[in-house]
Design an enzyme around this catalytic site. Structure first.
Site, PDB file in Angstrom:
ATOM      1  N   ARG A  29      13.208 -96.922  36.112  1.00  0.00           N
ATOM      2  CA  ARG A  29      14.107 -95.772  36.302  1.00  0.00           C
ATOM      3  C   ARG A  29      14.728 -95.732  37.697  1.00  0.00           C
ATOM      4  NH1 ARG A  29      13.274 -91.030  32.808  1.00  0.00           N
ATOM      5  NH2 ARG A  29      13.079 -91.967  30.764  1.00  0.00           N
ATOM      6  N   ARG A  33      17.981 -89.643  38.671  1.00  0.00           N
ATOM      7  CA  ARG A  33      18.335 -88.390  39.346  1.00  0.00           C
ATOM      8  C   ARG A  33      17.833 -88.243  40.766  1.00  0.00           C
ATOM      9  NH1 ARG A  33      16.285 -84.996  34.401  1.00  0.00           N
ATOM     10  NH2 ARG A  33      15.014 -86.864  34.437  1.00  0.00           N
ATOM     11  N   ARG A  42      26.906 -89.016  37.160  1.00  0.00           N
ATOM     12  CA  ARG A  42      26.545 -88.376  35.897  1.00  0.00           C
ATOM     13  C   ARG A  42      27.421 -87.149  35.651  1.00  0.00           C
ATOM     14  NH1 ARG A  42      24.124 -85.177  32.690  1.00  0.00           N
ATOM     15  NH2 ARG A  42      22.225 -85.519  31.492  1.00  0.00           N
ATOM     16  N   ASP A  79      19.473 -96.331  27.525  1.00  0.00           N
ATOM     17  CA  ASP A  79      18.258 -95.605  27.139  1.00  0.00           C
ATOM     18  C   ASP A  79      17.675 -96.279  25.902  1.00  0.00           C
ATOM     19  OD1 ASP A  79      16.816 -92.923  27.899  1.00  0.00           O
ATOM     20  OD2 ASP A  79      16.716 -93.126  25.724  1.00  0.00           O
ATOM     21  N   TYR A 154       9.987 -90.595  18.640  1.00  0.00           N
ATOM     22  CA  TYR A 154      11.131 -89.686  18.820  1.00  0.00           C
ATOM     23  C   TYR A 154      11.905 -89.490  17.516  1.00  0.00           C
ATOM     24  CZ  TYR A 154      10.271 -90.022  23.819  1.00  0.00           C
ATOM     25  OH  TYR A 154       9.683 -89.953  25.046  1.00  0.00           O
TER      26      TYR A 154
HETATM   27  O1  CP3 Z   1      14.893 -97.930  34.400  1.00  0.00           O
HETATM   28  C1  CP3 Z   1      16.118 -97.739  34.514  1.00  0.00           C
HETATM   29  O2  CP3 Z   1      16.658 -97.378  35.595  1.00  0.00           O
HETATM   30  C2  CP3 Z   1      17.010 -98.023  33.330  1.00  0.00           C
HETATM   31  C3  CP3 Z   1      17.391 -96.905  32.561  1.00  0.00           C
HETATM   32  C4  CP3 Z   1      16.406 -96.243  31.619  1.00  0.00           C
HETATM   33  C5  CP3 Z   1      16.530 -94.875  31.275  1.00  0.00           C
HETATM   34  N1  CP3 Z   1      15.613 -94.614  30.296  1.00  0.00           N
HETATM   35  C6  CP3 Z   1      17.493 -93.935  31.855  1.00  0.00           C
HETATM   36  C7  CP3 Z   1      17.285 -92.506  31.686  1.00  0.00           C
HETATM   37  C8  CP3 Z   1      15.354 -96.780  30.879  1.00  0.00           C
HETATM   38  C9  CP3 Z   1      14.749 -98.164  30.907  1.00  0.00           C
HETATM   39  C10 CP3 Z   1      14.871 -95.732  30.047  1.00  0.00           C
HETATM   40  C11 CP3 Z   1      13.774 -95.916  29.076  1.00  0.00           C
HETATM   41  C12 CP3 Z   1      13.275 -94.764  28.326  1.00  0.00           C
HETATM   42  N2  CP3 Z   1      13.983 -93.715  27.808  1.00  0.00           N
HETATM   43  C13 CP3 Z   1      11.932 -94.609  27.920  1.00  0.00           C
HETATM   44  C14 CP3 Z   1      10.829 -95.612  28.203  1.00  0.00           C
HETATM   45  C15 CP3 Z   1      10.337 -95.531  29.606  1.00  0.00           C
HETATM   46  C16 CP3 Z   1       9.670 -94.255  29.962  1.00  0.00           C
HETATM   47  O3  CP3 Z   1      10.168 -93.603  30.897  1.00  0.00           O
HETATM   48  O4  CP3 Z   1       8.638 -93.912  29.353  1.00  0.00           O
HETATM   49  C17 CP3 Z   1      11.836 -93.424  27.204  1.00  0.00           C
HETATM   50  C18 CP3 Z   1      10.575 -92.846  26.585  1.00  0.00           C
HETATM   51  C19 CP3 Z   1      13.143 -92.864  27.118  1.00  0.00           C
HETATM   52  C20 CP3 Z   1      13.575 -91.620  26.407  1.00  0.00           C
HETATM   53  C21 CP3 Z   1      14.098 -90.645  27.374  1.00  0.00           C
HETATM   54  N3  CP3 Z   1      15.317 -90.753  28.021  1.00  0.00           N
HETATM   55  C22 CP3 Z   1      13.473 -89.457  27.822  1.00  0.00           C
HETATM   56  C23 CP3 Z   1      12.115 -88.970  27.374  1.00  0.00           C
HETATM   57  C24 CP3 Z   1      14.353 -88.854  28.722  1.00  0.00           C
HETATM   58  C25 CP3 Z   1      14.207 -87.514  29.378  1.00  0.00           C
HETATM   59  C26 CP3 Z   1      13.255 -87.580  30.505  1.00  0.00           C
HETATM   60  C27 CP3 Z   1      13.939 -87.233  31.786  1.00  0.00           C
HETATM   61  O5  CP3 Z   1      13.567 -87.837  32.802  1.00  0.00           O
HETATM   62  O6  CP3 Z   1      14.811 -86.351  31.762  1.00  0.00           O
HETATM   63  C28 CP3 Z   1      15.478 -89.693  28.859  1.00  0.00           C
HETATM   64  C29 CP3 Z   1      16.626 -89.460  29.731  1.00  0.00           C
HETATM   65  C30 CP3 Z   1      16.921 -90.511  30.766  1.00  0.00           C
HETATM   66  N4  CP3 Z   1      16.916 -91.860  30.536  1.00  0.00           N
HETATM   67  C31 CP3 Z   1      17.323 -90.263  32.102  1.00  0.00           C
HETATM   68  C32 CP3 Z   1      17.559 -91.519  32.686  1.00  0.00           C
HETATM   69  C33 CP3 Z   1      18.048 -91.798  34.069  1.00  0.00           C
HETATM   70  C34 CP3 Z   1      17.529 -88.888  32.730  1.00  0.00           C
HETATM   71  C35 CP3 Z   1      18.740 -88.282  32.083  1.00  0.00           C
HETATM   72  C36 CP3 Z   1      19.665 -87.546  32.991  1.00  0.00           C
HETATM   73  O7  CP3 Z   1      20.352 -88.163  33.828  1.00  0.00           O
HETATM   74  O8  CP3 Z   1      19.761 -86.337  32.805  1.00  0.00           O
END
Ligand code: CP3
Length: 348
Positions: A29, A33, A42, A79, A154
């Site tokens: 990640r 943010r 964003r 994602d 999910y």
């Molecule tokens: O690692 C990276 O920088 C690459 C991008 C990436 C994102 N999500 C961006 C993201 C990767 C590899 C993921 C994987 C992901 N997404 C997983 C597996 C890894 C983990 O963290 O367990 C899962 C379970 C998801 C599903 C998901 N996407 C969730 C549960 C959420 C909300 C959680 C949160 O932090 O808000 C997301 C949103 C998400 N994916 C964000 C980012 C940067 C935040 C969204 C935003 O900008 O508002």
């Protein structure tokens, strides 16, 4: 130590089993943010999915942490849930609530529509092509997908839950449909990873964030078997594929995961004890495993956590990373301090 010709991208050498010290580093990640420039892009994009499906924005946010910190690997910005989205499931991201989907019904599983899969994901492939051209030559480019079990949690619950009770219950009540769901996700995910590699990804990571909530038999059937299938299919098309498996929370089951899935590198969460991490590292590269809260806290907690990993795992193939994603409240100064500490260590 045996001298080998190093490739341009150290992360790949390490994943293939070489020891490099100080180790290469990237953060799960790393585009997110905690970065002001991410928050600005964003906002400009509108919604989160507009970032994922627009190569201009996705390339920009992928490159932001590379420009700021010079990480050794870059991870495609997208994602894991674009995969069920590309199978026709609806998907929304609401500020502060995370992903929201309409829970799937057992009878809908046979009807999942693969027809538009690659067309929907074409912007992701375009993002990978552009990234490979835009990244420094020494920066590895990682693609990724979610593991079938984690995606299924999910798709079934429609949102995140603390223990994945809805998906576990669904699996026990509707075993045939559930295994068909895992199978479909595994098949399309293998194709998705192959396309990412063909577009220029140097390696790929399979995120199984919810591995830790299953009993032994279900871990074997829902986590190990589908990931093994993905690895086998990707290698049938790309025999040299470098694949990182991250079964977060797998505990003592990390050992069978490593032995049976055939992944090249293993992502460790912060709960894996050093003795087990060293045993796993004897079988191949490991990646991890700093507690993200040490990075939020900074100071002595951070310095001690970094030293423990470097001292405990630095004599074998190690890609330094967190044990899970970096959180939005992480101060930039702590990321800088962590990198200084790692990079200032003398070669061993
Ligand atoms: O690692 C990276 O920088 C690459 C991008 C990436 C994102 N999500 C961006 C993201 C990767 C590899 C993921 C994987 C992901 N997404 C997983 C597996 C890894 C983990 O963290 O367990 C899962 C379970 C998801 C599903 C998901 N996407 C969730 C549960 C959420 C909300 C959680 C949160 O932090 O808000 C997301 C949103 C998400 N994916 C964000 C980012 C940067 C935040 C969204 C935003 O900008 O508002």
């Amino acid at each position: 130590m045996e001298q080998k010709v190093a490739s341009k991208r150290v992360v790949l050498d390490v994943l293939r089993g070489e020891t490099v010290f100080p180790p290469p580093v990237w953060l799960m990640r790393q585009a997110g943010r905690y970065l002001p420039e991410y928050r600005a892009t964003r906002k400009q994009a509108g919604g989160f999915l507009d970032l994922c499906y627009n190569p201009d924005f996705a390339v920009e946010v992928t490159l932001q942490p590379i420009r700021r910190f010079g990480f050794d690997a870059s991870i495609l910005f997208s994602d894991i849930l674009v995969v069920p989205h590309a199978l026709g499931r609806d998907l929304r991201f609401e500020e502060g609530r995370g992903p929201l989907m309409t829970p799937i019904r057992p009878e809908e599983i046979a009807e999942l529509d693969r027809g538009g899969f690659h067309a929907t994901l074409e912007p992701v492939y375009e993002t990978v092509r552009r990234l490979r051209r835009g990244l420094p030559a020494e920066t590895a480019l990682l693609g990724f997908c979610g593991a079938p079990w984690t995606i299924a949690t999910y798709v079934i619950a429609g949102h995140g839950t603390p223990d994945q009770a809805p998906a576990r219950l669904f699996a026990y009540r509707h075993p045939a449909e559930f295994l068909a769901l895992l199978d479909t996700i595994a098949e399309v995910s293998a194709e998705y990873l192959i396309r990412q590699i063909e577009a220029g990804a140097d390696a790929v990571q399979i995120f199984d964030s919810w591995s830790g909530v299953l009993d032994e038999a279900s871990f074997a059937a829902f986590c190990v078997a589908p990931v093994e299938k993905i690895v086998r299919r990707v290698r049938a098309a790309r025999p040299d594929a470098v694949i990182i498996g991250f079964p977060k929370g797998a505990g003592s089951l990390y050992d069978t995961y490593r032995a049976r899935t055939g992944v090249t590198g293993l992502g460790l969460d912060w709960s894996v004890p050093l003795s087990q991490a060293q045993r796993l590292q004897a079988e191949g590269a490991v990646q991890g495993n700093l507690d993200p809260m040490r990075l939020v806290a900074g100071g002595q907690a951070l310095a001690d956590g970094v030293d423990a990993i470097l001292d405990g795992l630095g004599r074998g193939p190690l890609v330094f990373n967190l044990g899970h994603g970096i959180t939005p409240e992480t101060p930039l100064a702590h990321v800088e301090a962590m990198l200084r500490q790692i990079r200032s260590r003398a070669a061993q």
